[in-house]
Write a protein that holds these residues in place. Structure first.
Motif, short mmCIF file in Angstrom:
data_model
loop_
_atom_site.label_atom_id
_atom_site.label_comp_id
_atom_site.label_asym_id
_atom_site.label_seq_id
_atom_site.Cartn_x
_atom_site.Cartn_y
_atom_site.Cartn_z
N LEU A 33 0.50 -6.42 4.73
CA LEU A 33 -0.47 -7.46 4.42
C LEU A 33 -0.33 -8.64 5.37
O LEU A 33 -1.33 -9.17 5.87
CB LEU A 33 -0.31 -7.93 2.97
N ALA A 34 0.90 -9.06 5.65
CA ALA A 34 1.12 -10.18 6.57
C ALA A 34 0.61 -9.84 7.96
O ALA A 34 0.00 -10.70 8.62
CB ALA A 34 2.61 -10.53 6.61
N LEU A 35 0.82 -8.62 8.41
CA LEU A 35 0.31 -8.21 9.73
C LEU A 35 -1.22 -8.19 9.74
O LEU A 35 -1.84 -8.69 10.69
CB LEU A 35 0.85 -6.83 10.10
N VAL A 36 -1.82 -7.62 8.70
CA VAL A 36 -3.27 -7.55 8.63
C VAL A 36 -3.88 -8.95 8.55
O VAL A 36 -4.87 -9.25 9.23
CB VAL A 36 -3.71 -6.66 7.44
N LEU A 37 -3.28 -9.81 7.74
CA LEU A 37 -3.79 -11.19 7.65
C LEU A 37 -3.68 -11.92 8.97
O LEU A 37 -4.59 -12.68 9.34
CB LEU A 37 -3.05 -11.96 6.55
N SER A 38 -2.60 -11.70 9.70
CA SER A 38 -2.47 -12.37 11.00
C SER A 38 -3.54 -11.86 11.97
O SER A 38 -4.11 -12.65 12.74
CB SER A 38 -1.07 -12.20 11.57
N LEU A 39 -3.82 -10.56 11.94
CA LEU A 39 -4.88 -10.02 12.80
C LEU A 39 -6.26 -10.53 12.39
O LEU A 39 -7.07 -10.90 13.24
CB LEU A 39 -4.85 -8.49 12.77
N LEU A 40 -6.53 -10.53 11.09
CA LEU A 40 -7.83 -11.02 10.61
C LEU A 40 -8.00 -12.50 10.92
O LEU A 40 -9.10 -12.94 11.30
CB LEU A 40 -7.98 -10.77 9.12
N ASN A 41 -6.94 -13.28 10.76
CA ASN A 41 -7.01 -14.71 11.06
C ASN A 41 -7.21 -14.96 12.56
O ASN A 41 -7.79 -15.96 12.95
CB ASN A 41 -5.77 -15.44 10.56
N ALA A 74 -8.74 -8.23 3.41
CA ALA A 74 -7.39 -7.66 3.52
C ALA A 74 -7.09 -6.76 2.32
O ALA A 74 -6.44 -5.73 2.47
CB ALA A 74 -6.35 -8.78 3.62
N ALA A 75 -7.58 -7.12 1.14
CA ALA A 75 -7.38 -6.29 -0.04
C ALA A 75 -8.08 -4.95 0.09
O ALA A 75 -7.61 -3.94 -0.44
CB ALA A 75 -7.85 -7.03 -1.30
N LYS A 76 -9.21 -4.92 0.80
CA LYS A 76 -9.91 -3.66 1.05
C LYS A 76 -9.17 -2.80 2.08
O LYS A 76 -9.21 -1.58 2.00
CB LYS A 76 -11.33 -3.93 1.56
N ILE A 77 -8.50 -3.45 3.02
CA ILE A 77 -7.85 -2.73 4.12
C ILE A 77 -6.46 -2.23 3.74
O ILE A 77 -6.09 -1.09 4.05
CB ILE A 77 -7.76 -3.64 5.37
N VAL A 78 -5.68 -3.06 3.05
CA VAL A 78 -4.27 -2.75 2.78
C VAL A 78 -4.15 -2.00 1.45
O VAL A 78 -4.46 -2.56 0.40
CB VAL A 78 -3.42 -4.04 2.74
N PRO A 79 -3.70 -0.75 1.49
CA PRO A 79 -3.47 -0.04 0.23
C PRO A 79 -2.26 -0.64 -0.48
O PRO A 79 -1.25 -0.97 0.14
CB PRO A 79 -3.21 1.41 0.67
N GLY A 80 -2.37 -0.80 -1.79
CA GLY A 80 -1.27 -1.39 -2.55
C GLY A 80 -1.40 -2.88 -2.76
O GLY A 80 -0.55 -3.49 -3.40
N PHE A 81 -2.45 -3.49 -2.22
CA PHE A 81 -2.71 -4.91 -2.42
C PHE A 81 -4.05 -5.05 -3.12
O PHE A 81 -5.08 -4.60 -2.62
CB PHE A 81 -2.73 -5.66 -1.08
N LYS A 82 -4.03 -5.64 -4.31
CA LYS A 82 -5.23 -5.78 -5.12
C LYS A 82 -5.42 -7.23 -5.54
O LYS A 82 -4.47 -7.90 -5.92
CB LYS A 82 -5.14 -4.92 -6.39
#
Length: 114
Positions: free
Chosen positions: A36-44, A78-86
């Protein structure tokens, strides 16, 4: 090295925020928090500047408050992209964004990694 420390701190901040918002926000494990931290950094880095550019008039009219909406949308994406984060909805995503930003800032300050 500083990037890795920021990712680890962001993952820890996500876990702490999830603990505070437990019924509405769920992260399965610390590995999920790291992803999630990696995905959020990329999205940001990639999506958020485009959203800010496209919504600049609304952001100006609302004196910057629309940035909270953009942050919530980034969390929902990010919740749609990362499995296990809701996240249970838009308002929970906004609260998650605010709380995680505060916790992340405090942890970065404690780490002395400005």
């Amino acid at each position: 090295m500083a990037f890795l420390i920021r990712i680890l701190v962001s993952a820890l901040a996500a876990m702490l925020t999830t603990y505070l918002l437990k019924p509405a926000v769920k992260i399965d494990s610390f590995v999920t928090a790291l992803i999630l931290a990696l995905v959020l950094s990329l999205l940001n880095a990639l999506v958020k500047p485009l959203l800010i550019l496209f919504t600049l008039p609304v952001t100006i009219v609302t004196l910057g408050l629309f940035l909270f909406v953009i942050n919530a949308l980034i969390i929902l994406l990010a919740a749609k992209i990362v499995p296990g984060f809701k996240v249970d909805g838009f308002w929970w995503a906004m609260l998650f964004s605010i709380v995680m930003t505060i916790i992340n800032s405090v942890l970065i300050g404690l780490a002395g990694n400005n």
